[in-house]
Design an enzyme around this catalytic site. Structure first.
Site, mmCIF file in Angstrom:
data_model
loop_
_atom_site.group_PDB
_atom_site.id
_atom_site.type_symbol
_atom_site.label_atom_id
_atom_site.label_comp_id
_atom_site.label_asym_id
_atom_site.label_seq_id
_atom_site.Cartn_x
_atom_site.Cartn_y
_atom_site.Cartn_z
ATOM 1 N N ASP A 220 0.841 -1.205 0.000
ATOM 2 C CA ASP A 220 0.000 0.000 0.000
ATOM 3 C C ASP A 220 0.878 1.258 0.000
ATOM 4 O OD1 ASP A 220 0.800 -0.801 2.528
ATOM 5 O OD2 ASP A 220 -1.058 -0.272 3.538
ATOM 6 N N ASP A 244 1.288 -6.917 -10.733
ATOM 7 C CA ASP A 244 0.291 -6.556 -11.747
ATOM 8 C C ASP A 244 -0.202 -5.135 -11.500
ATOM 9 O OD1 ASP A 244 -1.642 -6.970 -13.842
ATOM 10 O OD2 ASP A 244 -3.154 -7.226 -12.276
HETATM 11 C C1 IPM Z 1 -1.217 -8.179 -17.348
HETATM 12 C C2 IPM Z 1 -2.708 -8.403 -17.464
HETATM 13 C C3 IPM Z 1 -2.996 -9.877 -17.199
HETATM 14 C C4 IPM Z 1 -2.554 -10.170 -15.788
HETATM 15 C C5 IPM Z 1 -4.444 -10.275 -17.448
HETATM 16 C C6 IPM Z 1 -4.889 -9.983 -18.863
HETATM 17 C C7 IPM Z 1 -4.700 -11.719 -17.107
HETATM 18 O O1 IPM Z 1 -3.384 -7.555 -16.601
HETATM 19 O O2 IPM Z 1 -0.475 -8.820 -18.111
HETATM 20 O O3 IPM Z 1 -0.817 -7.369 -16.539
HETATM 21 O O4 IPM Z 1 -3.294 -9.913 -14.839
HETATM 22 O O5 IPM Z 1 -1.443 -10.672 -15.620
HETATM 23 MG MG MG Z 2 -2.126 -6.132 -15.636
#
Ligand code: IPM
Ligand code: MG
Length: 353
Positions: A220, A244
């Site tokens: 965070d 992500d």
């Molecule tokens: C990324 C995308 C993917 C992920 C999705 C499309 C599954 O957001 O490559 O960052 O979450 O890894």
């Molecule tokens: Mg992503």
């Protein structure tokens, strides 16, 4: 005789085919490769569901196993939104990452001064920003068992084995050594056992890399620090889900997510290369998507998997040159930009390569 390398292109859905087309132009314009490039194109994601009823067919998976690297556009779209996570287009991408063991996801967030105006942050906060996010890509909550969905209860599990943490952390330390030698490991160790293990392993590993300065940060706080003072970071290493999220934040700091490439590598440096952005169904087919993220992913492919650092520089220089001439796709345009289409952007970059 030149050796041969094989590349599989999986355009996928939404804007995927458009950006892959432009990347292809750039690849075709490379005249001085030290090898011959054999290119194959196939389906993944929603496009594959429509034809083969599965987001990743065994034929494509086999092909993927047998090539030297893969370039992917994007997957997903409204049409398949009602499917469960195990049937969706995204599942094809996740399977490809996991079956081929592409555990090391490198997501650079670098500011191009030509598009700095597109950022929501002040210029002084992001000029010359150069962060590398190293995201673990084949484990964590994305793949943790057990998982289940009932009508009024659902769960997923965030789990890591020590060895899975060790190998990604090692990639991160090595990357830091080649850069500014600062590594920030991001976790949620104040709440999660899995993060405590993560921290222990980072600390243990750090004795192998005495020249790298290590810091731990809670996720965070890291999200906040990224928008508060992004230049404090050099390399960030994190788990699948946190990586992500943080990589989308860092991408946007630089102005446009349409500019940022990524590489996902396995132990032998075979890679899956993709733009960080998604399939953007709202702008698909309109000829307005920015192809630069995918073109820069080709540059990363040349550097990491095909050992052609000169071509990496060449493609990056060509992109900078086109931008510095004032050309821009809509996402990075300002008042006096010459706004051009996806295809014209590809043509211009390819011509400079
Ligand atoms: C990324 C995308 C993917 C992920 C999705 C499309 C599954 O957001 O490559 O960052 O979450 O890894
Ligand atoms: Mg992503």
């Amino acid at each position: 005789m030149k050796s041969q390398k094989k590349l599989l292109i999986l355009p996928g859905d939404g804007v995927g085919p458009e950006v892959c087309n432009e990347a292809r132009k750039v690849i075709d314009s490379l005249s001085d490769l030290s090898f011959e490039l054999d290119i194959d194109i196939d389906l993944i994601g929603g496009a594959s569901i429509d034809k083969f009823k599965t987001p990743l067919s065994s034929k494509v998976l086999d092909k993927a196993r047998n090539v030297d690297s893969i370039l992917l556009g994007a997957v997903g779209g409204k049409k398949w939104d009602s499917l469960s996570p195990s049937e969706r287009p995204e599942k094809g991408l996740l399977e490809l990452r996991s079956k081929l063991n592409f555990f090391a996801n490198l997501r650079p967030a670098i500011t191009f001064k030509e598009v700095i105006h597109s950022s929501s942050l002040k210029e002084s906060k992001i000029n010359e920003l150069d962060i590398l996010i190293v995201r673990e890509l084949t484990s964590g909550i994305y793949f943790g068992e057990p998982r289940k969905k009932g009508n009024d209860y659902a769960f997923n599990t965030m789990s890591y084995k020590a060895e899975e943490i060790e190998r990604i952390v090692d990639v991160a330390f090595k990357s830091a050594l080649e850069r500014d030698k600062r590594l920030c490991s991001v976790d949620k160790a104040n709440v999660l056992e899995v993060s405590q293990l993560w921290r222990e392993i980072v600390d243990k590993k750090s004795s192998d890399y005495p020249d790298v300065k290590v810091e731990h940060m809670l996720v965070d706080n890291a999200a906040m620090q990224l928008v508060r003072e992004p230049k404090q970071f050099d390399v960030i290493v994190s788990s699948n889900l946190f990586g992500d999220i943080l990589s989308d934040i860092s991408a946007m700091l630089t102005g446009s997510i349409g500019m940022l490439p990524s590489a996902s590598l396995n132990e032998s440096l075979k890679g899956l290369y993709e733009p960080v952005h998604g399939s953007a169904p709202d702008i698909a087919g309109k000829g307005v998507v920015n192809p630069i993220a995918t073109i820069l992913s080709v540059a990363m492919l040349m550097k990491y998997s095909f050992n052609e650092p000169t071509i990496f520089n060449k493609i990056n220089d060509a992109v900078r040159k086109v931008l510095s001439e004032g050309y821009a796709t809509e996402d990075i345009a300002q008042k006096d930009s010459k706004v051009i289409s996806t295809s014209e952007m590809g043509d211009r970059i390819a011509s400079y390569v």
